[in-house]
Scaffold this motif. Sequence first.
Motif, PDB file in Angstrom:
ATOM      1  N   GLU A  33       0.838  -1.198   0.000  1.00 17.92           N
ATOM      2  CA  GLU A  33       0.000   0.000   0.000  1.00 17.92           C
ATOM      3  C   GLU A  33       0.872   1.247   0.000  1.00 17.92           C
ATOM      4  N   VAL A  34       0.476   2.229  -0.795  1.00 22.92           N
ATOM      5  CA  VAL A  34       1.240   3.466  -0.929  1.00 22.92           C
ATOM      6  C   VAL A  34       0.279   4.637  -0.820  1.00 22.92           C
ATOM      7  N   LYS A  35       0.676   5.651  -0.080  1.00 23.50           N
ATOM      8  CA  LYS A  35      -0.128   6.865   0.055  1.00 23.50           C
ATOM      9  C   LYS A  35       0.261   7.841  -1.037  1.00 23.50           C
ATOM     10  N   LEU A  36      -0.706   8.163  -1.885  1.00 21.55           N
ATOM     11  CA  LEU A  36      -0.535   9.256  -2.819  1.00 21.55           C
ATOM     12  C   LEU A  36      -1.058  10.492  -2.096  1.00 21.55           C
ATOM     13  N   PHE A  37      -1.188  11.610  -2.741  1.00 28.77           N
ATOM     14  CA  PHE A  37      -1.580  12.830  -2.056  1.00 28.77           C
ATOM     15  C   PHE A  37      -2.886  12.662  -1.277  1.00 28.77           C
ATOM     16  N   ARG A  52       7.259  13.591  -6.693  1.00 28.76           N
ATOM     17  CA  ARG A  52       6.943  13.654  -5.266  1.00 28.76           C
ATOM     18  C   ARG A  52       6.344  12.336  -4.776  1.00 28.76           C
ATOM     19  N   TYR A  53       5.445  11.762  -5.565  1.00 26.32           N
ATOM     20  CA  TYR A  53       4.789  10.502  -5.206  1.00 26.32           C
ATOM     21  C   TYR A  53       5.102   9.449  -6.261  1.00 26.32           C
ATOM     22  N   PHE A  66      -1.340   7.555 -10.203  1.00 23.71           N
ATOM     23  CA  PHE A  66      -0.287   8.479  -9.779  1.00 23.71           C
ATOM     24  C   PHE A  66      -0.897   9.851  -9.565  1.00 23.71           C
ATOM     25  N   ASP A  67      -0.170  10.682  -8.852  1.00 19.08           N
ATOM     26  CA  ASP A  67      -0.565  12.073  -8.669  1.00 19.08           C
ATOM     27  C   ASP A  67       0.664  12.928  -8.892  1.00 19.08           C
ATOM     28  N   ASN A  68       0.730  13.537 -10.051  1.00 18.56           N
ATOM     29  CA  ASN A  68       1.859  14.431 -10.337  1.00 18.56           C
ATOM     30  C   ASN A  68       1.394  15.880 -10.416  1.00 18.56           C
ATOM     31  N   TYR A  69       0.165  16.137  -9.964  1.00 21.27           N
ATOM     32  CA  TYR A  69      -0.402  17.482  -9.880  1.00 21.27           C
ATOM     33  C   TYR A  69      -0.198  18.250 -11.181  1.00 21.27           C
TER      34      TYR A  69
END
Length: 108
Positions: A33-37, A52-53, A66-69
């Motif tokens: 499990e991995v926390k994205l934003f 960042r993530y 993914f979250d690369n904003y």
Amino acid sequence: MSHVVQIQTQVRSAAAVRAGCNRLGLAEPVEGEVKLFSETVSGIAVQLRDWRYPVVFNVTTGESKFDNYEGRWGKQELLGEFLQAYAIEATKIEARRKGYSVIEQPLV
């Protein structure tokens, strides 16, 4: 006249994910499990350079999250570079599994 192209890449081989990371000199992927934003997801996490993530791949469904904003937290091109490395490694693994020899020749 412009044309819109949409390509959906499915990542289904953990071995090819590891080989793609090795090919690009990235850290070994982490499974779990991995926390994205704003969300926690499960799968194989790949930490791309300057992101960042991590990008998280679910090899059962083929999905990637993914979250690369919108590029502020990581350049989209680096994900493309990883997916290309993944595709090369997946092709080599599958070819060898079927008994073919593989020679890679970069284009000049």
